[in-house]
Scaffold this motif. Structure first.
Motif, PDB file in Angstrom:
ATOM      1  N   ALA A 188      -9.095 -31.497   7.020  1.00 13.29           N
ATOM      2  CA  ALA A 188      -9.688 -30.234   7.491  1.00 13.29           C
ATOM      3  C   ALA A 188     -10.605 -29.635   6.429  1.00 13.29           C
ATOM      4  O   ALA A 188     -11.663 -29.090   6.755  1.00 13.29           O
ATOM      5  N   ALA A 209      -3.474 -33.878   6.303  1.00 13.74           N
ATOM      6  CA  ALA A 209      -4.133 -32.961   7.254  1.00 13.74           C
ATOM      7  C   ALA A 209      -5.009 -31.959   6.505  1.00 13.74           C
ATOM      8  O   ALA A 209      -6.108 -31.613   6.949  1.00 13.74           O
ATOM      9  N   ILE A 210      -4.546 -31.511   5.363  1.00 16.27           N
ATOM     10  CA  ILE A 210      -5.290 -30.509   4.587  1.00 16.27           C
ATOM     11  C   ILE A 210      -6.595 -31.079   4.036  1.00 16.27           C
ATOM     12  O   ILE A 210      -7.639 -30.426   4.118  1.00 16.27           O
ATOM     13  N   ALA A 242       2.209 -35.845   4.918  1.00 13.48           N
ATOM     14  CA  ALA A 242       1.426 -35.646   6.151  1.00 13.48           C
ATOM     15  C   ALA A 242       0.649 -34.334   6.092  1.00 13.48           C
ATOM     16  O   ALA A 242      -0.491 -34.250   6.554  1.00 13.48           O
ATOM     17  N   GLU A 243       1.254 -33.297   5.510  1.00 13.66           N
ATOM     18  CA  GLU A 243       0.545 -32.005   5.396  1.00 13.66           C
ATOM     19  C   GLU A 243      -0.713 -32.153   4.540  1.00 13.66           C
ATOM     20  O   GLU A 243      -1.783 -31.685   4.905  1.00 13.66           O
ATOM     21  N   ASN A 244      -0.550 -32.804   3.389  1.00 15.73           N
ATOM     22  CA  ASN A 244      -1.706 -32.925   2.503  1.00 15.73           C
ATOM     23  C   ASN A 244      -2.797 -33.807   3.106  1.00 15.73           C
ATOM     24  O   ASN A 244      -3.986 -33.570   2.875  1.00 15.73           O
ATOM     25  N   ASP A 261       0.027 -29.380  11.448  1.00  7.94           N
ATOM     26  CA  ASP A 261       0.047 -30.542  10.547  1.00  7.94           C
ATOM     27  C   ASP A 261      -0.092 -30.124   9.084  1.00  7.94           C
ATOM     28  O   ASP A 261       0.544 -30.701   8.204  1.00  7.94           O
ATOM     29  N   ALA A 262      -0.947 -29.130   8.845  1.00 10.14           N
ATOM     30  CA  ALA A 262      -1.205 -28.715   7.463  1.00 10.14           C
ATOM     31  C   ALA A 262      -0.039 -27.941   6.867  1.00 10.14           C
ATOM     32  O   ALA A 262       0.035 -27.748   5.657  1.00 10.14           O
ATOM     33  N   ALA A 286      -3.939 -28.985  14.001  1.00  8.79           N
ATOM     34  CA  ALA A 286      -4.359 -29.042  12.598  1.00  8.79           C
ATOM     35  C   ALA A 286      -3.584 -28.031  11.754  1.00  8.79           C
ATOM     36  O   ALA A 286      -3.217 -28.315  10.612  1.00  8.79           O
ATOM     37  N   ASP A 291       3.335 -28.555   7.854  1.00  9.21           N
ATOM     38  CA  ASP A 291       4.594 -29.236   8.174  1.00  9.21           C
ATOM     39  C   ASP A 291       5.367 -28.462   9.251  1.00  9.21           C
ATOM     40  O   ASP A 291       6.588 -28.334   9.194  1.00  9.21           O
TER      41      ASP A 291
END
Lengths: 347, 347
Positions: B253, B249-250, B245-247, A46-47, A43, A49
């Motif tokens: 979470a 995951a953000i 992809a980061e956003n 992923d958050a 996590a 990059d």
């Protein structure tokens, strides 16, 4: 534009800016618990990059499974995933971070940590160990372990040689039992040979894998020493303080995400495992009332002793006990009545 | 170095790259529920150094409180925070996202969503509404509402005019009651004047603020129609797919973080509120056994009808019911026995 002046974070997208190592107390075979560590790390990656990478390690790979707090404290690693009660020998106050006998269940542990004194009081204590603790998973209420013979009365605890961890062992001792410290991988043989009479591990999903039911068929509940076993992430204070505000927010949210996921995994997997265990001969038994009453009495006695002997313990226990008392009063109404009704239905 | 080529993300640190608006179904006075929306938005902003900002709005500020799904579906907004069962008129399948009568409690809802069919099955259904759902909070088991007169038997439900939401209203109707739709702010007066005989709202913490105990003192439990009321974030599919992809995951979470925080807030605040209510004259009562039995029977009857009439419902219900059944079997052992023991102690 101010682009060039602040361009450095962008460079790092191809290689991590920050690489942490995270030893854990778990073998990979405990896939729900070790899985929580992996999910937390994923996590975070992923958050960001991949700019912030935390690599999990199984127990013993880089740090012994029961030396996580030490490794975080002395800065050998930046972060570790463990159960704080493994360190109760340093100070029993560590017990509150995981579970103490007759402590809160999953919901109450989570609420105490998040909204009552838990986070603030324990993190004040963890400062002595250069650590910042984060909520990171729960197993739910564990089972009371496997017994070669039936426990019919509290007298059957006298002389009982039982594999049982730290704090609960102290209570068992006060009840006349003989707590034993045996690594997970050696329990089966000890039960089979009769070197020990009983052993507690976790719950149906993990217990099934080790096959204890074949050599000690009586499976007792509830695990009164682990009503809601919470896991902890410890972050080295210096490493934590050096994090950007974003990365602090990211590890906090990633921990919550892993926390939810781990409890959900246990809940989803335990029912089928219990069915298999019973089909293979496990005999489910509730602890007799006098065993529960004596265990409760001895636990409260131990806590009173600690209240007078240990300032750190005393500082946390008051808040913890008050919260537990208020919560158990409230929960007996709508939550317990709803659950009891549902559990009584043929569905 | 490749800095200049990828410098654009860095520019945005002084102004957001992404600004979303998030209408909710809540007045700000419901500070625990609206608070979960705020906490989710703050967690996203904190994790991105303000590059991804989501602004929450109270019900009616930019979108009516019960039109969140519509606003997300047609792209008026990118995201919304609501309870999916408000939309059961569109399709009763929405009920599963929040709670249906005699559905799962908090733990089971969370486990079903995260580890069983919940996320996959419901998100398949939400596609019809251009939405991606995320787990985002829970109230725990609610109370069964406020009654001007005691409910002594199921016969007392006949003709009972009760303010009660959607799905539960259908069950009440099958029991001979008369469900009423009344906004939160008008309930007190309706109870006082006797225009209605009873009203359900949430639980002690929120109910105390509205003072229902002064005009309808009988406070029943459990809220069998809301054993663990889950909240939902709906993200417009196009907006979701356009996220990095980061956003993605953000926001996932951050939702989990808000989810844990909201349940913990209710758990931490309900006990003191219940004490105050009882001190001010609220009379706590469990629903009589025949009321519970009839409500259960009518709910199961309704579900069987929906199974034959509605394909969407049918597709989800099988998995949901099987999961609930397995879970209630397992939970009656160690979890329920531990909780019952703790709730019986003088602590």
């Amino acid at each position: 534009m101010a682009a060039t002046a602040v361009a450095s974070p962008a460079i790092a997208q191809s290689s991590p800016e920050l690489k942490w190592r995270m030893p854990t107390s778990w073998p990979k075979s405990l896939d729900t618990i070790y899985g929580a560590a992996e999910i937390m790390c994923k996590a975070v990656s992923d958050a960001t990059d991949g700019k912030f990478q935390i690599q999990p390690f199984a127990a013993g790979e880089i740090v012994p499974g029961l030396a996580i707090v030490d490794a975080v404290q002395n800065g050998t690693v930046e972060i570790g995933h463990t159960a704080s009660y493994y360190y109760f020998g340093k100070d029993p106050t560590f017990g509150f971070g995981t579970s103490v006998p007759f402590g809160p269940n999953f919901r109450l542990n989570q609420a105490w940590w998040t909204q009552a004194g838990g986070d603030a009081l324990l993190n004040d204590f963890y400062k002595k160990y250069n650590a910042r603790g984060l909520l990171a998973g729960n197993t739910g209420c564990q089972m009371g372990g496997w017994y070669r013979k039936e426990i019919k009365t509290v007298a059957d605890i006298k002389g009982l040689k039982m594999r049982i961890g730290g704090f609960a062992g102290r209570v068992l001792e006060r009840m006349g039992g003989v707590p034993q410290n045996i690594p997970g991988g050696e329990i089966y043989q000890a039960l089979e040979k009769g070197t020990i009479d009983a052993a507690e591990w976790i719950g149906p999903y993990d217990d099934l894998k080790l096959g204890f039911h074949k050599v000690a068929p009586y499976y007792y509940y509830p695990g009164w020493w682990e009503g809601g076993l919470q896991l902890d992430l410890y972050v080295n204070r210096k490493a934590y303080d050096a994090l950007s505000a974003e990365n602090k927010a990211i590890i906090e949210a990633a921990s919550a995400y892993a926390h939810v996921d781990m409890q959900a995994k246990y809940d989803a997997r335990n029912p089928a495992a219990l069915k298999q265990l019973v089909a293979q001969g496990a005999k489910l038994r509730p602890f007799p009332a006098d065993v529960m009453a004596e265990a409760f009495k001895q636990s409260m006695g131990l806590y009173q002793e600690l209240n007078t002997k240990n300032q750190n313990w005393n500082k946390v226990y008051g808040d913890y006990a008050r919260f537990r008392s208020d919560q158990n009063l409230w929960f007996r109404f709508t939550e317990a009545t709803f659950d009891r009704f549902m559990q009584a239905q043929k569905l």
